[in-house]
Design an enzyme around this catalytic site. Sequence first.
Site, PDB file in Angstrom:
ATOM      1  CG  ASN A  50      -1.860   1.128   1.305  1.00 36.43           C
ATOM      2  OD1 ASN A  50      -1.458   2.263   1.074  1.00 36.43           O
ATOM      3  ND2 ASN A  50      -3.111   0.868   1.618  1.00 36.43           N
ATOM      4  CD  GLU A 106      -7.211  -6.119   3.044  1.00 38.09           C
ATOM      5  OE1 GLU A 106      -7.218  -6.165   1.807  1.00 38.09           O
ATOM      6  OE2 GLU A 106      -6.565  -5.283   3.702  1.00 38.09           O
ATOM      7  NE  ARG A 155       7.285  21.303   3.441  1.00 36.80           N
ATOM      8  CZ  ARG A 155       8.589  21.557   3.582  1.00 36.80           C
ATOM      9  NH1 ARG A 155       9.350  21.745   2.530  1.00 36.80           N
ATOM     10  NH2 ARG A 155       9.125  21.616   4.774  1.00 36.80           N
ATOM     11  CG  HIS A 157      -8.235   4.281   0.671  1.00 37.89           C
ATOM     12  ND1 HIS A 157      -8.450   4.204   2.024  1.00 37.89           N
ATOM     13  CD2 HIS A 157      -9.425   4.623   0.131  1.00 37.89           C
ATOM     14  CE1 HIS A 157      -9.724   4.489   2.285  1.00 37.89           C
ATOM     15  NE2 HIS A 157     -10.334   4.758   1.147  1.00 37.89           N
ATOM     16  CD  GLU A 200      -7.118  -0.013   1.009  1.00 35.76           C
ATOM     17  OE1 GLU A 200      -7.395   1.024   1.641  1.00 35.76           O
ATOM     18  OE2 GLU A 200      -6.228  -0.786   1.348  1.00 35.76           O
ATOM     19  CB  THR A 242      -6.055   5.227   9.302  1.00 36.95           C
ATOM     20  OG1 THR A 242      -5.883   4.134   8.380  1.00 36.95           O
ATOM     21  CG2 THR A 242      -6.153   4.668  10.715  1.00 36.95           C
ATOM     22  CB  THR A 243      -9.744   2.191   7.118  1.00 37.85           C
ATOM     23  OG1 THR A 243      -9.328   2.812   5.904  1.00 37.85           O
ATOM     24  CG2 THR A 243     -11.065   1.504   6.926  1.00 37.85           C
ATOM     25  NE  ARG A 261      -8.553   7.728   3.886  1.00 41.18           N
ATOM     26  CZ  ARG A 261      -9.476   7.464   4.811  1.00 41.18           C
ATOM     27  NH1 ARG A 261     -10.598   8.150   4.846  1.00 41.18           N
ATOM     28  NH2 ARG A 261      -9.269   6.537   5.705  1.00 41.18           N
ATOM     29  CG  ASP A 291      -3.144   4.611   0.591  1.00 41.59           C
ATOM     30  OD1 ASP A 291      -3.142   4.428  -0.641  1.00 41.59           O
ATOM     31  OD2 ASP A 291      -4.020   4.152   1.347  1.00 41.59           O
ATOM     32  CG  HIS A 292       0.412   6.411   4.714  1.00 38.69           C
ATOM     33  ND1 HIS A 292      -0.474   7.441   4.949  1.00 38.69           N
ATOM     34  CD2 HIS A 292      -0.242   5.266   5.039  1.00 38.69           C
ATOM     35  CE1 HIS A 292      -1.610   6.939   5.433  1.00 38.69           C
ATOM     36  NE2 HIS A 292      -1.483   5.631   5.498  1.00 38.69           N
ATOM     37  NE  ARG A 302      -7.860  11.652   4.828  1.00 43.59           N
ATOM     38  CZ  ARG A 302      -8.412  11.114   5.923  1.00 43.59           C
ATOM     39  NH1 ARG A 302      -7.692  10.360   6.714  1.00 43.59           N
ATOM     40  NH2 ARG A 302      -9.660  11.340   6.206  1.00 43.59           N
ATOM     41  CG  HIS A 303      -3.686   8.963   1.211  1.00 46.23           C
ATOM     42  ND1 HIS A 303      -4.525   8.255   0.390  1.00 46.23           N
ATOM     43  CD2 HIS A 303      -3.962   8.559   2.476  1.00 46.23           C
ATOM     44  CE1 HIS A 303      -5.279   7.460   1.127  1.00 46.23           C
ATOM     45  NE2 HIS A 303      -4.985   7.620   2.406  1.00 46.23           N
ATOM     46  CG  HIS A 359      -5.694  -1.130   9.201  1.00 43.20           C
ATOM     47  ND1 HIS A 359      -6.054  -0.226   8.245  1.00 43.20           N
ATOM     48  CD2 HIS A 359      -5.477  -0.427  10.322  1.00 43.20           C
ATOM     49  CE1 HIS A 359      -6.089   0.981   8.759  1.00 43.20           C
ATOM     50  NE2 HIS A 359      -5.727   0.887  10.023  1.00 43.20           N
ATOM     51  N   GLY A 360      -2.248  -2.084   9.815  1.00 47.45           N
ATOM     52  CA  GLY A 360      -1.422  -1.934  11.018  1.00 47.45           C
ATOM     53  C   GLY A 360      -0.316  -2.955  11.173  1.00 47.45           C
ATOM     54  N   GLY A 367       1.161  -1.202   4.374  1.00 46.02           N
ATOM     55  CA  GLY A 367       1.642   0.069   3.861  1.00 46.02           C
ATOM     56  C   GLY A 367       2.372   0.940   4.856  1.00 46.02           C
TER      57      GLY A 367
HETATM   58  N1  PXP Z   1      -6.028  -2.926   4.037  1.00 46.23           N
HETATM   59  C1  PXP Z   1      -6.966  -1.957   4.059  1.00 46.23           C
HETATM   60  C2  PXP Z   1      -8.349  -2.289   3.622  1.00 46.23           C
HETATM   61  C3  PXP Z   1      -6.645  -0.639   4.469  1.00 46.23           C
HETATM   62  O1  PXP Z   1      -7.593   0.305   4.497  1.00 46.23           O
HETATM   63  C4  PXP Z   1      -5.300  -0.358   4.809  1.00 46.23           C
HETATM   64  C5  PXP Z   1      -4.932   1.042   5.176  1.00 46.23           C
HETATM   65  O2  PXP Z   1      -5.128   1.884   4.093  1.00 46.23           O
HETATM   66  C6  PXP Z   1      -4.373  -1.393   4.742  1.00 46.23           C
HETATM   67  C7  PXP Z   1      -4.756  -2.675   4.378  1.00 46.23           C
HETATM   68  C8  PXP Z   1      -2.933  -1.169   5.061  1.00 46.23           C
HETATM   69  O3  PXP Z   1      -2.812  -0.736   6.370  1.00 46.23           O
HETATM   70  P1  PXP Z   1      -1.429  -0.138   6.870  1.00 46.23           P
HETATM   71  O4  PXP Z   1      -1.144   1.055   6.047  1.00 46.23           O
HETATM   72  O5  PXP Z   1      -1.683   0.148   8.305  1.00 46.23           O
HETATM   73  O6  PXP Z   1      -0.391  -1.227   6.657  1.00 46.23           O
END
Ligand code: PXP
Length: 244
Positions: A10, A154, A21, A46, A73, A103-104, A48, A12-13, A52-53, A194-195, A216
Amino acid sequence: MNNALRLGINIDHVATIRNARGGDTPDPVRAAKIAADAGADGITAHLREDRRHITDTDILRLCDEIDLPLNLEMAATDEMLAIALRHKPHAACIVPEKREERTTEGGLDVIGQLETLKPFVGQLGDAGVRVSLFIEPEPIVLDAAMSIGAPVVELHTGAYCDAKAGAERDREFARIERAAAHAADIGLECHAGHGLTFDTVQPVASISSIVELNIGHFLVGEAIFVGFSASIAEMRRLMVEART
Ligand code: PXP
Protein backbone atom coordinates in the site's frame (compact mmCIF):
# COMPACT_ATOMS: atom_id res chain seq x y z
CA MET A 1 10.56 -17.19 -3.13
CA ASN A 2 7.35 -18.52 -1.59
CA ASN A 3 4.57 -16.39 -3.00
CA ALA A 4 1.74 -18.65 -1.77
CA LEU A 5 1.13 -15.73 0.55
CA ARG A 6 0.97 -12.65 -1.63
CA LEU A 7 2.27 -9.29 -0.44
CA GLY A 8 0.37 -6.22 -1.60
CA ILE A 9 2.17 -2.96 -0.95
CA ASN A 10 0.00 0.00 0.00
CA ILE A 11 1.63 3.22 -1.22
CA ASP A 12 -0.88 5.72 0.24
CA HIS A 13 1.54 7.23 2.68
CA VAL A 14 4.18 8.00 0.08
CA ALA A 15 1.44 10.28 -1.29
CA THR A 16 0.74 11.59 2.22
CA ILE A 17 4.33 12.84 2.45
CA ARG A 18 4.17 14.30 -1.07
CA ASN A 19 0.93 16.11 -0.32
CA ALA A 20 2.31 17.61 2.90
CA ARG A 21 4.21 20.03 0.62
CA GLY A 22 1.86 20.00 -2.34
CA GLY A 23 4.55 19.18 -4.90
CA ASP A 24 5.47 16.10 -6.94
CA THR A 25 7.80 14.28 -4.56
CA PRO A 26 8.01 11.66 -3.25
CA ASP A 27 6.22 10.04 -6.18
CA PRO A 28 3.97 7.09 -5.18
CA VAL A 29 4.28 5.63 -8.69
CA ARG A 30 8.05 5.53 -8.28
CA ALA A 31 7.45 3.75 -4.95
CA ALA A 32 5.22 1.24 -6.75
CA LYS A 33 8.01 0.57 -9.26
CA ILE A 34 10.49 -0.01 -6.43
CA ALA A 35 7.96 -2.31 -4.72
CA ALA A 36 7.62 -4.28 -7.96
CA ASP A 37 11.39 -4.64 -8.22
CA ALA A 38 11.53 -5.70 -4.55
CA GLY A 39 9.15 -8.59 -5.26
CA ALA A 40 5.73 -7.23 -4.31
CA ASP A 41 2.82 -9.21 -5.74
CA GLY A 42 0.50 -6.23 -6.06
CA ILE A 43 0.04 -2.53 -5.39
CA THR A 44 -2.76 -1.18 -3.22
CA ALA A 45 -3.92 2.43 -3.24
CA HIS A 46 -6.88 4.03 -1.47
CA LEU A 47 -8.56 6.81 -3.41
CA ARG A 48 -10.38 8.66 -0.64
CA GLU A 49 -13.30 10.98 -1.16
CA ASP A 50 -11.18 13.90 0.13
CA ARG A 51 -8.09 12.84 -1.94
CA ARG A 52 -5.94 13.36 1.14
CA HIS A 53 -3.20 11.07 -0.22
CA ILE A 54 -3.72 9.19 -3.49
CA THR A 55 -5.14 11.33 -6.31
CA ASP A 56 -7.04 10.51 -9.49
CA THR A 57 -3.86 11.14 -11.48
CA ASP A 58 -1.97 8.66 -9.30
CA ILE A 59 -4.58 5.99 -10.10
CA LEU A 60 -4.34 6.76 -13.81
CA ARG A 61 -0.55 6.53 -13.72
CA LEU A 62 -0.58 3.33 -11.64
CA CYS A 63 -2.84 1.74 -14.27
CA ASP A 64 -0.61 2.94 -17.13
CA GLU A 65 2.87 2.53 -15.70
CA ILE A 66 2.78 -0.42 -13.31
CA ASP A 67 2.56 -4.05 -14.46
CA LEU A 68 1.57 -5.47 -11.06
CA PRO A 69 -2.12 -6.03 -10.25
CA LEU A 70 -3.69 -2.90 -8.75
CA ASN A 71 -5.98 -3.26 -5.75
CA LEU A 72 -8.07 -0.07 -5.57
CA GLU A 73 -9.35 0.62 -2.08
CA MET A 74 -12.54 2.61 -2.23
CA ALA A 75 -15.70 3.54 -0.41
CA ALA A 76 -19.04 2.26 -1.70
CA THR A 77 -20.07 5.51 -3.37
CA ASP A 78 -21.36 6.24 -6.87
CA GLU A 79 -18.31 8.40 -7.57
CA MET A 80 -15.87 5.61 -6.70
CA LEU A 81 -17.91 3.02 -8.57
CA ALA A 82 -17.71 5.15 -11.73
CA ILE A 83 -13.94 5.55 -11.31
CA ALA A 84 -13.44 1.82 -10.73
CA LEU A 85 -15.57 0.92 -13.75
CA ARG A 86 -13.55 3.36 -15.87
CA HIS A 87 -10.15 1.99 -14.84
CA LYS A 88 -11.13 -1.64 -14.21
CA PRO A 89 -8.31 -2.40 -11.74
CA HIS A 90 -7.49 -6.04 -11.06
CA ALA A 91 -9.21 -5.77 -7.68
CA ALA A 92 -11.27 -3.38 -5.59
CA CYS A 93 -11.38 -3.52 -1.82
CA ILE A 94 -14.51 -1.86 -0.45
CA VAL A 95 -13.79 -0.03 2.80
CA PRO A 96 -15.89 2.13 5.11
CA GLU A 97 -14.85 5.76 4.97
CA LYS A 98 -15.46 8.64 7.31
CA ARG A 99 -14.16 12.05 6.36
CA GLU A 100 -12.94 12.89 9.87
CA GLU A 101 -11.12 9.61 10.58
CA ARG A 102 -7.33 9.48 10.52
CA THR A 103 -7.32 6.03 8.91
CA THR A 104 -9.85 3.28 8.21
CA GLU A 105 -11.11 2.63 11.70
CA GLY A 106 -13.17 -0.52 11.40
CA GLY A 107 -14.57 -3.06 9.02
CA LEU A 108 -17.44 -2.49 6.64
CA ASP A 109 -20.95 -2.81 8.10
CA VAL A 110 -21.90 -5.51 5.60
CA ILE A 111 -24.92 -6.72 7.58
CA GLY A 112 -26.36 -3.21 7.85
CA GLN A 113 -25.71 -2.38 4.18
CA LEU A 114 -26.63 -5.59 2.40
CA GLU A 115 -29.03 -3.89 0.02
CA THR A 116 -26.64 -1.13 -1.05
CA LEU A 117 -23.53 -3.31 -1.23
CA LYS A 118 -25.02 -6.16 -3.24
CA PRO A 119 -25.49 -4.28 -6.55
CA PHE A 120 -22.16 -2.54 -5.99
CA VAL A 121 -20.34 -5.87 -5.68
CA GLY A 122 -22.33 -7.19 -8.65
CA GLN A 123 -21.44 -4.30 -10.99
CA LEU A 124 -17.75 -4.47 -10.17
CA GLY A 125 -17.74 -8.25 -10.54
CA ASP A 126 -19.53 -8.04 -13.90
CA ALA A 127 -16.78 -5.65 -15.06
CA GLY A 128 -14.14 -8.27 -14.21
CA VAL A 129 -12.92 -6.54 -11.03
CA ARG A 130 -12.21 -8.94 -8.17
CA VAL A 131 -14.09 -7.47 -5.21
CA SER A 132 -13.05 -7.81 -1.60
CA LEU A 133 -14.85 -6.45 1.44
CA PHE A 134 -12.74 -5.12 4.30
CA ILE A 135 -14.43 -6.56 7.38
CA GLU A 136 -14.09 -7.27 11.06
CA PRO A 137 -12.91 -10.85 11.64
CA GLU A 138 -16.30 -12.25 12.64
CA PRO A 139 -17.89 -15.32 11.00
CA ILE A 140 -21.30 -13.64 10.83
CA VAL A 141 -19.84 -10.83 8.70
CA LEU A 142 -18.13 -13.34 6.41
CA ASP A 143 -21.50 -15.05 5.92
CA ALA A 144 -23.02 -11.70 4.99
CA ALA A 145 -20.18 -11.03 2.50
CA MET A 146 -20.77 -14.44 0.95
CA SER A 147 -24.51 -13.82 0.73
CA ILE A 148 -24.02 -10.76 -1.50
CA GLY A 149 -21.59 -12.50 -3.84
CA ALA A 150 -18.24 -11.07 -2.75
CA PRO A 151 -15.52 -13.54 -3.74
CA VAL A 152 -12.93 -12.16 -1.29
CA VAL A 153 -12.80 -10.68 2.21
CA GLU A 154 -9.95 -8.77 3.79
CA LEU A 155 -9.84 -9.25 7.55
CA HIS A 156 -9.14 -6.08 9.53
CA THR A 157 -6.01 -6.74 11.60
CA GLY A 158 -6.00 -3.31 13.27
CA ALA A 159 -7.41 -4.39 16.64
CA TYR A 160 -4.91 -7.26 16.79
CA CYS A 161 -1.99 -4.94 15.98
CA ASP A 162 -3.16 -2.26 18.43
CA ALA A 163 -3.76 -4.72 21.27
CA LYS A 164 -1.27 -4.96 24.11
CA ALA A 165 1.07 -7.93 23.59
CA GLY A 166 -0.08 -10.83 25.75
CA ALA A 167 -3.61 -11.95 26.55
CA GLU A 168 -5.29 -9.02 24.80
CA ARG A 169 -3.43 -9.56 21.54
CA ASP A 170 -3.90 -13.33 21.79
CA ARG A 171 -7.65 -12.79 22.00
CA GLU A 172 -7.62 -10.60 18.91
CA PHE A 173 -5.44 -13.11 17.08
CA ALA A 174 -7.87 -15.92 17.94
CA ARG A 175 -10.66 -13.90 16.28
CA ILE A 176 -8.57 -13.64 13.10
CA GLU A 177 -7.78 -17.37 13.16
CA ARG A 178 -11.44 -18.26 13.61
CA ALA A 179 -12.57 -15.94 10.85
CA ALA A 180 -9.89 -17.22 8.44
CA ALA A 181 -10.94 -20.82 9.15
CA HIS A 182 -14.56 -19.85 8.50
CA ALA A 183 -13.57 -18.23 5.18
CA ALA A 184 -12.00 -21.52 4.09
CA ASP A 185 -15.12 -23.45 5.22
CA ILE A 186 -17.52 -21.33 3.19
CA GLY A 187 -15.24 -20.83 0.17
CA LEU A 188 -14.27 -17.17 0.48
CA GLU A 189 -10.76 -16.07 -0.50
CA CYS A 190 -9.21 -14.51 2.59
CA HIS A 191 -6.85 -11.54 2.77
CA ALA A 192 -5.75 -9.54 5.81
CA GLY A 193 -4.26 -6.17 6.58
CA HIS A 194 -4.07 -2.92 8.52
CA GLY A 195 -1.42 -1.93 11.02
CA LEU A 196 0.87 -4.91 10.38
CA THR A 197 4.54 -4.49 11.34
CA PHE A 198 7.63 -6.70 11.57
CA ASP A 199 6.50 -7.54 15.13
CA THR A 200 2.92 -8.51 14.32
CA VAL A 201 3.05 -10.02 10.83
CA GLN A 202 4.22 -13.54 11.53
CA PRO A 203 1.24 -15.01 13.44
CA VAL A 204 -1.10 -13.68 10.72
CA ALA A 205 1.20 -14.93 7.94
CA SER A 206 1.22 -18.40 9.50
CA ILE A 207 -2.54 -18.84 8.92
CA SER A 208 -2.64 -21.01 5.80
CA SER A 209 -6.08 -19.91 4.58
CA ILE A 210 -4.93 -16.29 4.33
CA VAL A 211 -3.50 -15.80 0.84
CA GLU A 212 -2.72 -12.07 0.74
CA LEU A 213 -1.51 -9.39 3.14
CA ASN A 214 -1.81 -5.70 2.32
CA ILE A 215 0.72 -3.58 4.18
CA GLY A 216 1.64 0.07 3.86
CA HIS A 217 2.15 2.56 6.66
CA PHE A 218 4.81 0.65 8.59
CA LEU A 219 6.81 -0.14 5.44
CA VAL A 220 6.81 3.47 4.29
CA GLY A 221 7.96 4.55 7.75
CA GLU A 222 10.67 1.90 7.86
CA ALA A 223 11.84 3.04 4.42
CA ILE A 224 13.06 6.27 6.03
CA PHE A 225 15.65 4.24 7.92
CA VAL A 226 16.55 1.36 5.61
CA GLY A 227 15.06 2.21 2.20
CA PHE A 228 11.81 0.97 0.67
CA SER A 229 13.29 -2.13 -1.02
CA ALA A 230 14.95 -3.28 2.19
CA SER A 231 11.81 -2.76 4.28
CA ILE A 232 9.72 -4.76 1.77
CA ALA A 233 12.38 -7.50 1.56
CA GLU A 234 12.42 -7.89 5.33
CA MET A 235 8.61 -8.10 5.46
CA ARG A 236 8.69 -10.76 2.76
CA ARG A 237 11.39 -12.68 4.62
CA LEU A 238 9.29 -12.72 7.79
CA MET A 239 6.20 -13.83 5.86
CA VAL A 240 8.04 -16.70 4.17
CA GLU A 241 9.62 -17.74 7.47
CA ALA A 242 6.21 -17.76 9.20
CA ARG A 243 4.66 -19.75 6.35
CA THR A 244 7.30 -22.44 6.32
N1 PXP B 1 -6.03 -2.93 4.04
C1 PXP B 1 -6.97 -1.96 4.06
C2 PXP B 1 -8.35 -2.29 3.62
C3 PXP B 1 -6.65 -0.64 4.47
O1 PXP B 1 -7.59 0.31 4.50
C4 PXP B 1 -5.30 -0.36 4.81
C5 PXP B 1 -4.93 1.04 5.18
O2 PXP B 1 -5.13 1.88 4.09
C6 PXP B 1 -4.37 -1.39 4.74
C7 PXP B 1 -4.76 -2.68 4.38
C8 PXP B 1 -2.93 -1.17 5.06
O3 PXP B 1 -2.81 -0.74 6.37
P1 PXP B 1 -1.43 -0.14 6.87
O4 PXP B 1 -1.14 1.05 6.05
O5 PXP B 1 -1.68 0.15 8.31
O6 PXP B 1 -0.39 -1.23 6.66
